[in-house]
Design an enzyme around this catalytic site. Structure first.
Site, PDB file in Angstrom:
ATOM      1  N   GLY A 156       0.588  -4.826   0.881  1.00 36.91           N
ATOM      2  CA  GLY A 156      -0.608  -4.831   0.029  1.00 36.91           C
ATOM      3  C   GLY A 156      -0.373  -5.516  -1.310  1.00 36.91           C
ATOM      4  O   GLY A 156      -1.309  -6.053  -1.909  1.00 36.91           O
ATOM      5  N   ALA A 193       0.872  -1.175   0.000  1.00 44.27           N
ATOM      6  CA  ALA A 193       0.000   0.000   0.000  1.00 44.27           C
ATOM      7  C   ALA A 193       0.907   1.222   0.000  1.00 44.27           C
ATOM      8  O   ALA A 193       2.062   1.148   0.432  1.00 44.27           O
ATOM      9  CB  ALA A 193      -0.885  -0.022   1.231  1.00 44.27           C
ATOM     10  N   GLU A 247       4.351  -5.213   7.305  1.00 43.20           N
ATOM     11  CA  GLU A 247       3.601  -4.132   7.954  1.00 43.20           C
ATOM     12  C   GLU A 247       4.046  -3.875   9.389  1.00 43.20           C
ATOM     13  O   GLU A 247       4.090  -2.727   9.829  1.00 43.20           O
ATOM     14  CB  GLU A 247       2.092  -4.443   7.929  1.00 43.20           C
ATOM     15  CG  GLU A 247       1.450  -4.273   6.560  1.00 43.20           C
ATOM     16  CD  GLU A 247       1.504  -5.522   5.690  1.00 43.20           C
ATOM     17  OE1 GLU A 247       2.289  -6.445   6.003  1.00 43.20           O
ATOM     18  OE2 GLU A 247       0.764  -5.568   4.700  1.00 43.20           O
ATOM     19  N   GLU A 279      -0.835  -9.065  -0.622  1.00 39.44           N
ATOM     20  CA  GLU A 279      -2.276  -9.276  -0.399  1.00 39.44           C
ATOM     21  C   GLU A 279      -3.035  -9.309  -1.733  1.00 39.44           C
ATOM     22  O   GLU A 279      -3.958 -10.104  -1.914  1.00 39.44           O
ATOM     23  CB  GLU A 279      -2.807  -8.167   0.522  1.00 39.44           C
ATOM     24  CG  GLU A 279      -2.213  -8.301   1.920  1.00 39.44           C
ATOM     25  CD  GLU A 279      -2.459  -7.100   2.805  1.00 39.44           C
ATOM     26  OE1 GLU A 279      -1.981  -5.996   2.471  1.00 39.44           O
ATOM     27  OE2 GLU A 279      -3.130  -7.253   3.836  1.00 39.44           O
TER      28      GLU A 279
END
Ligand code: CAA
Length: 264
Positions: free
Chosen positions: A115, A70, A138, A118
């Site tokens: 992300g 992200a 993270e 993911e």
């Protein structure tokens, strides 16, 4: 809407029915900001609306990254409510991919972190270049995953290995990702797209509804007790006998010819 509307993505049809979405922020290692996430969800819907669409491939532009997570620059000053909202946007995109009627294959070239990992795990399976690096780092940034990594990683690699990766934030190279079952195959980067298209073409030859049913059944297998999962398999098996493709597939077998499936 046409493909030009997707400013953060390249969208191409590689072969009839085989579509490729390429994340297009190479300078930021294809980091997933809100705009990319929203365009990705819309692009999946747009590709699904193409009548001939059979398989979707997702990759990253440039030679360094699938997606390095992200977008930390966009996220860093969010308050708790805004961060939750951002997480929900990412979650919706991942669910959109996971629930697509199309099989989706991630072609992981380079960094596949946070992300990005993911996103790859929201796809049905992952092919990786030998320069791929996977991880959920993270915790090194002071947060847990926000796009479903804590739930999809254990389903891919088992709870012990998932806990190791999530709690340490350690990164694993392609060969280790293959060993733990995170990716299915590893190959030189220059072969990744060709192999992905080849595999997609093999899927595209099969009966689309049966392929969709298999996708769904594999997905629910992790959440159901085996009797429920098998009951759903029986239901879908039965339903498929109401399709033209079942008649075509079995008819072609007995007539010793190649089946031509229409998705009806
Ligand atoms: N967000 C925003 N920008 C990013 C980014 C990210 N996740 N990852 C890399 N970039 C940017 C860098 O800021 C840099 O931009 P500038 O050139 O403008 O400075 C550019 O991409 C190239 O990155 P590096 O110079 O850092 O490249 P490197 O080769 O030295 O390192 C890397 C590569 C190891 C992947 C490193 O960039 C890195 O650690 N990135 C962050 C990985 C990460 O922690 N991801 C998880 C994010 S949090 C998350 O994803 C939460 C969630 O689940 C929702």
């Amino acid at each position: 809407m046409n493909v030009a509307a997707f400013t953060q993505l390249f969208i191409t049809e590689q072969q009839p029915g085989v579509w490729l979405i390429t994340l297009n922020r190479p300078k930021a290692l294809n980091a997933l900001n809100q705009q990319v996430l929203e365009q990705l969800a819309s692009a999946v819907a747009w590709i699904e609306s193409q009548p001939d669409a059979r398989v979707l491939l997702i990759t990253g532009s440039g030679d360094k990254a699938f997606a390095a997570g992200a977008d930390i620059v966009e996220m860093k000053d969010l308050n708790a409510q805004q961060a939750r909202d951002f997480s929900q946007i990412g979650m919706a995109t991942m669910h959109r991919i996971e629930n697509s009627r199309l099989p989706v294959i991630a072609l992981v070239n380079g960094f596949c972190l946070g992300g990005g990992c993911e996103l790859a795990m929201a796809c049905d399976f992952i092919l990786a270049a030998d320069n791929a690096v996977f991880g959920q780092p993270e915790v090194t940034l002071g947060v847990p995953p926000g796009f479903g990594g804590s739930q999809r990683l254990p389903r891919r690699v088992g709870p012990g290995m998932a806990a190791q990766l999530l709690l340490t934030g350690e990164k694993v190279k392609a060969d280790e990702a293959l060993r733990i079952g995170l990716c299915n195959q590893v190959m030189p980067p220059e072969q990744l797209l060709e192999r992905g298209v080849e595999m997609a073409a093999a899927i595209a030859k099969n009966a689309p509804l049966a392929v969709s049913h298999c996708k769904r059944l594999v997905q629910v297998s992790g959440d159901q007790n085996i009797e429920n999962g098998c009951r759903m398999e029986s239901d879908l098996f039965g339903l498929s006998f109401a399709t033209e493709d079942q008649k075509e597939g079995m008819g072609a077998f007995t007539e010793r010819r190649t089946a031509e499936f229409t998705g009806q």
